[in-house]
Write a protein that holds these residues in place. Structure first.
Motif, PDB file in Angstrom:
ATOM      1  N   SER A 418       0.858  -1.188   0.000  1.00 60.07           N
ATOM      2  CA  SER A 418       0.000   0.000   0.000  1.00 60.07           C
ATOM      3  C   SER A 418       0.888   1.229   0.000  1.00 60.07           C
ATOM      4  O   SER A 418       2.079   1.164   0.340  1.00 60.07           O
ATOM      5  CB  SER A 418      -0.950   0.012   1.210  1.00 60.07           C
ATOM      6  N   LEU A 419       0.300   2.353  -0.415  1.00 54.69           N
ATOM      7  CA  LEU A 419       1.044   3.615  -0.477  1.00 54.69           C
ATOM      8  C   LEU A 419       0.127   4.725   0.021  1.00 54.69           C
ATOM      9  O   LEU A 419      -1.033   4.802  -0.393  1.00 54.69           O
ATOM     10  CB  LEU A 419       1.456   3.907  -1.934  1.00 54.69           C
ATOM     11  N   GLY A 420       0.606   5.517   0.932  1.00 53.93           N
ATOM     12  CA  GLY A 420      -0.176   6.646   1.431  1.00 53.93           C
ATOM     13  C   GLY A 420       0.679   7.892   1.492  1.00 53.93           C
ATOM     14  O   GLY A 420       1.849   7.846   1.888  1.00 53.93           O
ATOM     15  N   TYR A 421       0.104   9.021   1.046  1.00 50.20           N
ATOM     16  CA  TYR A 421       0.781  10.317   1.119  1.00 50.20           C
ATOM     17  C   TYR A 421       0.085  11.179   2.177  1.00 50.20           C
ATOM     18  O   TYR A 421      -1.125  11.035   2.407  1.00 50.20           O
ATOM     19  CB  TYR A 421       0.648  11.071  -0.206  1.00 50.20           C
ATOM     20  N   LEU A 422       0.825  12.117   2.754  1.00 54.47           N
ATOM     21  CA  LEU A 422       0.222  13.129   3.610  1.00 54.47           C
ATOM     22  C   LEU A 422      -0.444  14.169   2.715  1.00 54.47           C
ATOM     23  O   LEU A 422       0.054  14.476   1.635  1.00 54.47           O
ATOM     24  CB  LEU A 422       1.303  13.780   4.488  1.00 54.47           C
ATOM     25  N   SER A 423      -1.573  14.710   3.187  1.00 53.59           N
ATOM     26  CA  SER A 423      -2.269  15.729   2.395  1.00 53.59           C
ATOM     27  C   SER A 423      -1.547  17.074   2.501  1.00 53.59           C
ATOM     28  O   SER A 423      -0.744  17.290   3.418  1.00 53.59           O
ATOM     29  CB  SER A 423      -3.699  15.908   2.919  1.00 53.59           C
ATOM     30  N   MET A 424      -1.881  17.974   1.592  1.00 53.52           N
ATOM     31  CA  MET A 424      -1.334  19.339   1.669  1.00 53.52           C
ATOM     32  C   MET A 424      -1.700  19.990   2.994  1.00 53.52           C
ATOM     33  O   MET A 424      -0.850  20.587   3.670  1.00 53.52           O
ATOM     34  CB  MET A 424      -1.900  20.165   0.492  1.00 53.52           C
ATOM     35  N   ASP A 425      -2.988  19.864   3.391  1.00 53.44           N
ATOM     36  CA  ASP A 425      -3.420  20.493   4.649  1.00 53.44           C
ATOM     37  C   ASP A 425      -2.662  19.912   5.834  1.00 53.44           C
ATOM     38  O   ASP A 425      -2.268  20.629   6.756  1.00 53.44           O
ATOM     39  CB  ASP A 425      -4.932  20.311   4.857  1.00 53.44           C
ATOM     40  N   GLY A 426      -2.457  18.590   5.802  1.00 55.60           N
ATOM     41  CA  GLY A 426      -1.732  17.940   6.893  1.00 55.60           C
ATOM     42  C   GLY A 426      -0.288  18.413   6.954  1.00 55.60           C
ATOM     43  O   GLY A 426       0.258  18.682   8.033  1.00 55.60           O
ATOM     44  N   MET A 427       0.330  18.532   5.794  1.00 51.86           N
ATOM     45  CA  MET A 427       1.729  18.963   5.742  1.00 51.86           C
ATOM     46  C   MET A 427       1.862  20.401   6.262  1.00 51.86           C
ATOM     47  O   MET A 427       2.729  20.695   7.091  1.00 51.86           O
ATOM     48  CB  MET A 427       2.244  18.877   4.297  1.00 51.86           C
ATOM     49  N   VAL A 428       0.997  21.275   5.772  1.00 47.11           N
ATOM     50  CA  VAL A 428       1.077  22.674   6.187  1.00 47.11           C
ATOM     51  C   VAL A 428       0.798  22.799   7.690  1.00 47.11           C
ATOM     52  O   VAL A 428       1.516  23.494   8.412  1.00 47.11           O
ATOM     53  CB  VAL A 428       0.092  23.540   5.368  1.00 47.11           C
ATOM     54  N   ALA A 429      -0.232  22.098   8.172  1.00 46.43           N
ATOM     55  CA  ALA A 429      -0.594  22.198   9.593  1.00 46.43           C
ATOM     56  C   ALA A 429       0.580  21.773  10.481  1.00 46.43           C
ATOM     57  O   ALA A 429       0.808  22.347  11.542  1.00 46.43           O
ATOM     58  CB  ALA A 429      -1.832  21.350   9.879  1.00 46.43           C
ATOM     59  N   ALA A 430       1.344  20.783  10.037  1.00 45.60           N
ATOM     60  CA  ALA A 430       2.472  20.297  10.842  1.00 45.60           C
ATOM     61  C   ALA A 430       3.546  21.373  11.030  1.00 45.60           C
ATOM     62  O   ALA A 430       4.276  21.354  12.016  1.00 45.60           O
ATOM     63  CB  ALA A 430       3.082  19.062  10.189  1.00 45.60           C
ATOM     64  N   THR A 431       3.635  22.308  10.091  1.00 43.32           N
ATOM     65  CA  THR A 431       4.673  23.344  10.200  1.00 43.32           C
ATOM     66  C   THR A 431       4.307  24.413  11.224  1.00 43.32           C
ATOM     67  O   THR A 431       5.186  25.140  11.694  1.00 43.32           O
ATOM     68  CB  THR A 431       4.894  24.073   8.852  1.00 43.32           C
ATOM     69  N   GLY A 432       3.000  24.559  11.510  1.00 49.42           N
ATOM     70  CA  GLY A 432       2.557  25.590  12.440  1.00 49.42           C
ATOM     71  C   GLY A 432       2.486  26.967  11.806  1.00 49.42           C
ATOM     72  O   GLY A 432       2.174  27.948  12.475  1.00 49.42           O
TER      73      GLY A 432
END
Ligand code: SF4
Length: 466
Positions: A418-432
């Protein structure tokens, strides 16, 4: 991804510290920034009268020796690690670039990529002379060196478009400049008797400098015996720090936008576990960038964390080799599975990105051969679909496996269960930080700085698969 690294362009360091061994400080600063470029390294120093430059192809530790450093005496210095994304790997293209009019000299290092080089070449009145955009900028600055480097910089910097951080020195001063969008990072620190600028804060730490602040987008800083002075050469319409710095490029112990990269990567992993969960026995990172995120994924999923791949740290980043066949061989030099740790296990493999897909495919294959029962690949950013024109070597769509393929097709290509990517919203939210503060163009095609026509023509068109 850790192994299939998109190549980044350059690490920069500058220091003004009379009475200190500035060449040695610069050496250590470059050593901390080695991950940003491994093709060539160079140091320039000045004692107030003479500007000396020493540069060569190779790693920092290969280029400089005690004997070389001993010849580089001065009160101020700068250094540069290069990874070429424009121009070829030759001594001439190693940085810093050096120019002199016989009485005044300058040395200049660049991190980034300019998008209006054709226009600048015209301004410089030369079409074929400069081999890199850096050389072009140094040439333009040198034309006005009689008026002083500060005046030259204030005239030339507003004409540049694209991603740039510069560190420059003349006989007397150290200068640092950052493009109006702040695409590439640059920090300012203080020593007991001076100041330091560096592409990442890990280079401030290694020389014992205290972080003061980031160099602002559109700002030129001058440091010399008059103190630190700041000038604004352009207004910033918006900020656009490369979000890929958080995902992959920067070192985990550096701080960007006030956050430690390790903490942000851990949060990327936590969010990835929420967005792309799976049943498995062990979470393993693809070293080195996958470590922090794999810890975060394990924390949220309650799946144990372990090491399953060993990295040979002495190989350097894999994609120093230019050809595809060398790339394919390169990964085996660098990453090797630990069979006893993974045999019979269902693995979650955490990696920072998939660029061409070939390295991910090799890792999956190597893990299977070593006895893994299942391989669930999880990526801490969205699919990379668009080329980067700002200094990261992902310059055509055809080399990006996700540009034309769906997630399921990429999964099939890399051979994972299986393959899963992080979403754009998830990536941005992680940066704060807010989404609008970042360049995210390789993920969503929204380029903060207009890209040149020829780039649109040659690089955005779909090209035959390689
Ligand atoms: S296009 Fe991607 S890699 Fe390039 S500067 Fe923007 S976010 Fe960074």
């Amino acid at each position: 991804m850790g192994a299939e690294s998109p190549k980044e362009e350059c690490g920069l360091f500058g220091v003004w510290a009379p009475g200190e061994e500035v060449a040695r400080l610069t050496y250590f600063g470059l050593f901390a920034l080695q991950h940003r470029g491994q093709e060539s390294a160079g140091i320039a120093v000045s004692d107030g009268r003479n500007l000396l430059v020493y540069k060569d192809l190779g790693l920092v530790s290969q280029v400089f020796s005690e004997a070389t450093l001993a010849t580089l005496q001065g009160d101020l210095g700068m250094g540069h690690n290069r990874y070429s994304t424009t121009g070829s790997t030759t001594w001439e293209n190693a940085q810093p670039a050096f120019k002199t009019d016989g009485t005044r000299s300058l040395a200049l290092g660049h991190n980034g990529n300019l998008v209006n080089t054709a226009q600048l070449a015209e301004l410089a009145g030369r079409s074929g002379g400069a081999t890199t955009d850096t050389d072009l900028v140094a040439t333009l600055m040198a034309r006005r060196i009689d008026a002083g480097l500060e005046t030259a910089a204030m005239e030339v910097l507003p004409t540049l478009q694209g991603a740039f951080c510069f560190v420059m020195v003349d006989e007397r001063s150290v200068y640092a400049a950052r493009d109006p969008y702040g695409l590439r990072p640059m920090s300012l620190g203080r020593l007991p008797g001076g100041f330091v600028v560096a592409s990442e804060t890990c280079a401030l730490d290694i020389v014992g400098a205290t972080y003061i602040r980031d160099v602002e987008p559109g700002e030129l800083i001058r440091i010399d015996d008059r103190g630190l002075e700041t000038f604004r050469f352009a207004e910033s319409a918006r900020r656009a720090l490369c979000i890929f710095e958080f995902v992959y490029l920067a070192r985990a112990d550096s701080r960007l936008n006030g956050r430690t990269v390790h903490e942000v990567r851990r949060e990327l992993g936590r969010r990835l576990a929420e967005e792309a969960p799976t049943d498995a026995d062990l979470v393993i990172p693809v070293p080195d960038t996958g470590h922090s995120a794999a810890q975060g994924y394990a924390e949220v999923s309650s799946i144990p964390y372990g090491e399953g791949l060993m990295k040979n740290r002495y190989v350097g980043r894999t994609f120093i080799q230019p050809s595809q066949s060398l790339r394919e061989r390169g990964v085996k030099l660098k990453l090797n599975p630990i069979p006893d740790a993974i045999r019979g296990k269902r693995l979650v493999v955490i990696d920072d990105s998939i660029v061409r897909g070939t390295t991910t495919r090799q890792i999956v294959q190597a893990l299977r051969e070593a006895g893994a029962a299942e391989i669930h690949t999880r990526i801490t950013c969205p699919p990379i679909k668009w080329p980067c024109f700002y200094g990261i070597d992902m310059s055509t769509r055809s080399e990006l496996v996700a540009s034309d393929l769906s997630v399921e097709e990429v999964r099939a290509f890399v051979g994972a269960d299986s393959l899963g990517y992080l979403s754009m919203d998830g990536m941005v939210a992680a940066t704060g930080s807010p989404k609008g503060d970042f360049c995210r163009a390789c993920f969503d095609g929204e380029y903060p700085v207009p890209i040149p026509d020829h780039a649109g023509k040659f690089l955005l068109e779909r090209q035959p698969a390689d």
